[in-house]
Design an enzyme around this catalytic site. Sequence first.
Site, PDB file in Angstrom:
ATOM      1  N   ASP A  98       0.784  -1.237   0.000  1.00  0.00           N
ATOM      2  CA  ASP A  98       0.000   0.000   0.000  1.00  0.00           C
ATOM      3  C   ASP A  98       0.815   1.287   0.000  1.00  0.00           C
ATOM      4  O   ASP A  98       0.323   2.338   0.379  1.00  0.00           O
ATOM      5  CB  ASP A  98      -0.903  -0.008   1.233  1.00  0.00           C
ATOM      6  N   GLU A 120      -0.131  -9.038  -1.027  1.00  0.00           N
ATOM      7  CA  GLU A 120      -0.731  -8.455   0.188  1.00  0.00           C
ATOM      8  C   GLU A 120      -1.968  -7.627  -0.183  1.00  0.00           C
ATOM      9  O   GLU A 120      -2.097  -6.448   0.156  1.00  0.00           O
ATOM     10  CB  GLU A 120       0.260  -7.624   1.010  1.00  0.00           C
ATOM     11  N   GLU A 134      -2.133   5.051   2.807  1.00  0.00           N
ATOM     12  CA  GLU A 134      -2.098   3.632   2.421  1.00  0.00           C
ATOM     13  C   GLU A 134      -3.468   3.051   2.083  1.00  0.00           C
ATOM     14  O   GLU A 134      -3.595   2.238   1.171  1.00  0.00           O
ATOM     15  CB  GLU A 134      -1.439   2.797   3.535  1.00  0.00           C
ATOM     16  N   HIS A 210       6.081   5.331  13.041  1.00  0.00           N
ATOM     17  CA  HIS A 210       6.447   6.132  11.872  1.00  0.00           C
ATOM     18  C   HIS A 210       5.285   6.653  11.040  1.00  0.00           C
ATOM     19  O   HIS A 210       5.478   7.428  10.110  1.00  0.00           O
ATOM     20  CB  HIS A 210       7.347   5.306  10.939  1.00  0.00           C
ATOM     21  N   ARG A 212       2.405   8.366   8.922  1.00  0.00           N
ATOM     22  CA  ARG A 212       2.136   9.770   8.606  1.00  0.00           C
ATOM     23  C   ARG A 212       0.910  10.300   9.350  1.00  0.00           C
ATOM     24  O   ARG A 212       0.898  11.455   9.772  1.00  0.00           O
ATOM     25  CB  ARG A 212       1.923   9.950   7.093  1.00  0.00           C
ATOM     26  N   HIS A 244      12.993   5.285  12.906  1.00  0.00           N
ATOM     27  CA  HIS A 244      12.817   5.468  11.457  1.00  0.00           C
ATOM     28  C   HIS A 244      13.559   6.732  11.016  1.00  0.00           C
ATOM     29  O   HIS A 244      13.619   7.704  11.766  1.00  0.00           O
ATOM     30  CB  HIS A 244      11.312   5.594  11.203  1.00  0.00           C
TER      31      HIS A 244
HETATM   32  C1  UD1 Z   1       6.651   4.885   3.766  1.00  0.00           C
HETATM   33  C2  UD1 Z   1       5.281   4.451   3.242  1.00  0.00           C
HETATM   34  C3  UD1 Z   1       4.510   3.738   4.333  1.00  0.00           C
HETATM   35  C4  UD1 Z   1       5.321   2.620   4.959  1.00  0.00           C
HETATM   36  C5  UD1 Z   1       6.671   3.155   5.401  1.00  0.00           C
HETATM   37  C6  UD1 Z   1       7.526   2.036   5.905  1.00  0.00           C
HETATM   38  C7  UD1 Z   1       4.209   5.929   1.607  1.00  0.00           C
HETATM   39  C8  UD1 Z   1       3.455   7.170   1.384  1.00  0.00           C
HETATM   40  N1  UD1 Z   1       4.519   5.654   2.874  1.00  0.00           N
HETATM   41  O1  UD1 Z   1       6.426   5.849   4.780  1.00  0.00           O
HETATM   42  O2  UD1 Z   1       3.326   3.192   3.772  1.00  0.00           O
HETATM   43  O3  UD1 Z   1       4.632   2.116   6.070  1.00  0.00           O
HETATM   44  O4  UD1 Z   1       7.335   3.771   4.279  1.00  0.00           O
HETATM   45  O5  UD1 Z   1       8.629   2.493   6.612  1.00  0.00           O
HETATM   46  O6  UD1 Z   1       4.528   5.251   0.669  1.00  0.00           O
HETATM   47  N2  UD1 Z   1      14.184   8.474   4.827  1.00  0.00           N
HETATM   48  C9  UD1 Z   1      15.556   8.457   4.720  1.00  0.00           C
HETATM   49  N3  UD1 Z   1      16.161   7.273   4.414  1.00  0.00           N
HETATM   50  C10 UD1 Z   1      15.487   6.122   4.229  1.00  0.00           C
HETATM   51  C11 UD1 Z   1      14.081   6.147   4.342  1.00  0.00           C
HETATM   52  C12 UD1 Z   1      13.447   7.333   4.634  1.00  0.00           C
HETATM   53  O7  UD1 Z   1      16.211   9.460   4.888  1.00  0.00           O
HETATM   54  O8  UD1 Z   1      16.101   5.082   3.969  1.00  0.00           O
HETATM   55  C13 UD1 Z   1      13.511   9.755   5.161  1.00  0.00           C
HETATM   56  C14 UD1 Z   1      13.462  10.720   3.983  1.00  0.00           C
HETATM   57  O9  UD1 Z   1      13.630  12.002   4.456  1.00  0.00           O
HETATM   58  C15 UD1 Z   1      12.010  10.587   3.506  1.00  0.00           C
HETATM   59  C16 UD1 Z   1      11.290  10.314   4.827  1.00  0.00           C
HETATM   60  O10 UD1 Z   1      12.181   9.482   5.545  1.00  0.00           O
HETATM   61  O11 UD1 Z   1      11.586  11.776   2.880  1.00  0.00           O
HETATM   62  C17 UD1 Z   1       9.940   9.635   4.735  1.00  0.00           C
HETATM   63  O12 UD1 Z   1       9.986   8.531   3.839  1.00  0.00           O
HETATM   64  P1  UD1 Z   1       8.677   8.176   2.967  1.00  0.00           P
HETATM   65  O13 UD1 Z   1       8.946   6.971   2.146  1.00  0.00           O
HETATM   66  O14 UD1 Z   1       8.212   9.392   2.273  1.00  0.00           O
HETATM   67  O15 UD1 Z   1       7.576   7.878   4.062  1.00  0.00           O
HETATM   68  P2  UD1 Z   1       7.550   6.856   5.250  1.00  0.00           P
HETATM   69  O16 UD1 Z   1       6.957   7.557   6.406  1.00  0.00           O
HETATM   70  O17 UD1 Z   1       8.848   6.183   5.374  1.00  0.00           O
HETATM   71  N1  UDP Z   2      12.125  -3.356  10.563  1.00  0.00           N
HETATM   72  C1  UDP Z   2      13.496  -3.437  10.431  1.00  0.00           C
HETATM   73  N2  UDP Z   2      14.285  -2.569  11.130  1.00  0.00           N
HETATM   74  C2  UDP Z   2      13.770  -1.619  11.921  1.00  0.00           C
HETATM   75  C3  UDP Z   2      12.350  -1.510  12.039  1.00  0.00           C
HETATM   76  C4  UDP Z   2      11.555  -2.388  11.327  1.00  0.00           C
HETATM   77  O1  UDP Z   2      14.015  -4.312   9.726  1.00  0.00           O
HETATM   78  O2  UDP Z   2      14.532  -0.870  12.542  1.00  0.00           O
HETATM   79  C5  UDP Z   2      11.288  -4.295   9.808  1.00  0.00           C
HETATM   80  C6  UDP Z   2      10.209  -5.001  10.589  1.00  0.00           C
HETATM   81  O3  UDP Z   2      10.698  -6.161  11.225  1.00  0.00           O
HETATM   82  C7  UDP Z   2       9.207  -5.301   9.500  1.00  0.00           C
HETATM   83  C8  UDP Z   2       9.306  -4.094   8.586  1.00  0.00           C
HETATM   84  O4  UDP Z   2      10.597  -3.548   8.831  1.00  0.00           O
HETATM   85  O5  UDP Z   2       9.588  -6.447   8.748  1.00  0.00           O
HETATM   86  C9  UDP Z   2       8.238  -3.093   8.915  1.00  0.00           C
HETATM   87  O6  UDP Z   2       8.529  -1.912   8.285  1.00  0.00           O
HETATM   88  P1  UDP Z   2       7.895  -0.520   8.717  1.00  0.00           P
HETATM   89  O7  UDP Z   2       7.486  -0.579  10.141  1.00  0.00           O
HETATM   90  O8  UDP Z   2       8.851   0.534   8.292  1.00  0.00           O
HETATM   91  O9  UDP Z   2       6.633  -0.383   7.754  1.00  0.00           O
HETATM   92  P2  UDP Z   2       5.145  -0.941   7.809  1.00  0.00           P
HETATM   93  O10 UDP Z   2       5.184  -2.395   8.057  1.00  0.00           O
HETATM   94  O11 UDP Z   2       4.426  -0.187   8.881  1.00  0.00           O
HETATM   95  O12 UDP Z   2       4.596  -0.570   6.472  1.00  0.00           O
END
Ligand code: UD1
Ligand code: UDP
Length: 384
Positions: A98, A120, A134, A210, A212, A244
Amino acid sequence: MEKLRIMSVFGTRPEAIKMAPLVRELAAREEMESICCVTAQHREMLDSVLSVFDLKPDRDLDIMTPRQTLSTITSKCLTGMDEAIDALKPDLILVHGDTSTTFAGALSAFYHRVPVGHVEAGLRTYDKYSPYPEEMNRKLVTQIADLYFCPTELNRENLRREAVTEGVFVTGNTVIDALKTTVRTDFAFAAEELNRLPCDRKKIILVTCHRRENYGRPMEDIMSALAHIARTHGEDVEMVYPVHLSPAVQECAKRHLSGIKNVHLIPPLAADEMHNLMARCYLVMTDSGGLQEEAPALGKPVLVLRRETERPEAVTAGTVKLAGVVREDIITMAEELIRDPEAYAAMAHAVNPYGDGNACRRIADAILWHFGRGEKPEDFRPQS
Ligand code: UD1
Ligand code: UDP
């Protein structure tokens, strides 16, 4: 006969963890060529998963920017996918779950008239804004997809209510397949801080947060509750929180939790480290989707830091409770599990409503069946 070219598209940490075992399964099938395209919506957190599961993408769109918006993620994915699809010419595109990568990946496949398999599929809260974005992403992908790989029977029922009945399979969640490859009793963590955790003397609470829709007041309240719990139970609780990389989350977590002696604010963990830490902890407090699926399989109680969940199966099984986002409610529910052994024992039992570790095999079989090259797989049914 020509091999089927199956292109898996993913970009965030959870998608990568859940798609990694599937990419491997597809690569092992002689009727298929497995192609991997990452958007890198996440950069470091994606690369960490690619390294743990030894995956080498065929295309890397490298789209991530700091504080990216939903529009920039979506538009950069769409533009990047054009070239990848034209060059790699897949017969089927697989997207997962999602995220914005998921939605853009499916939309791009549709623009190129390539069929879409949704891994999924069928999770719903029926609240457009929670989880945000999502819930809308997965509903839109439902409209585009041709094949639906539902983790559970309930997910299939959700699709049936929307009149989606063709091409639907109940496979279990691929996250359980991943978990089976990572958890080991003799696992040693990279950081001594984790190897030294007093798992036998103190209650280890594993935290992640984490979402939004929790940004702002809900996240402030969650972090404030966590700080209170850690301070109040300094003698018997140790809190481990891999934060995160989202700047919004980093700032909020540090403001509330830095400097509390029994709180370990650490960088995101590699997937194998996270799974093994979960296997050793006492309690999980999280707003993550993936953790709600993994922890029950490991027999760990979960308090969900959200108002709703699209994963009610483990709530029904009694190992997951919705704690909500109100400070006092979170504290009350956590303290019950810290202080009351009976309440804890009632939740701490392993259940597997989300899979039996064979989801990837079923998905690969279903794809072959769809293309007229194999038998239809049996449904996943949890053991009661
Ligand atoms: C995204 C997904 C969410 C998922 C989550 C898992 C969308 C809209 N959201 O949310 O569904 O649950 O990932 O974690 O698709 N960033 C870094 N390095 C990284 C990753 C993230 O710096 O490796 C920072 C960046 O500034 C980025 C921000 O995190 O802009 C947010 O990342 P983003 O993918 O936009 O949203 P998530 O909250 O991570
Ligand atoms: N996870 C990880 N390292 C972390 C936090 C989470 O490997 O520091 C793994 C966790 O075990 C799971 C997945 O990341 O498999 C979940 O990701 P996240 O919580 O970012 O996203 P969501 O599942 O809410 O979309």
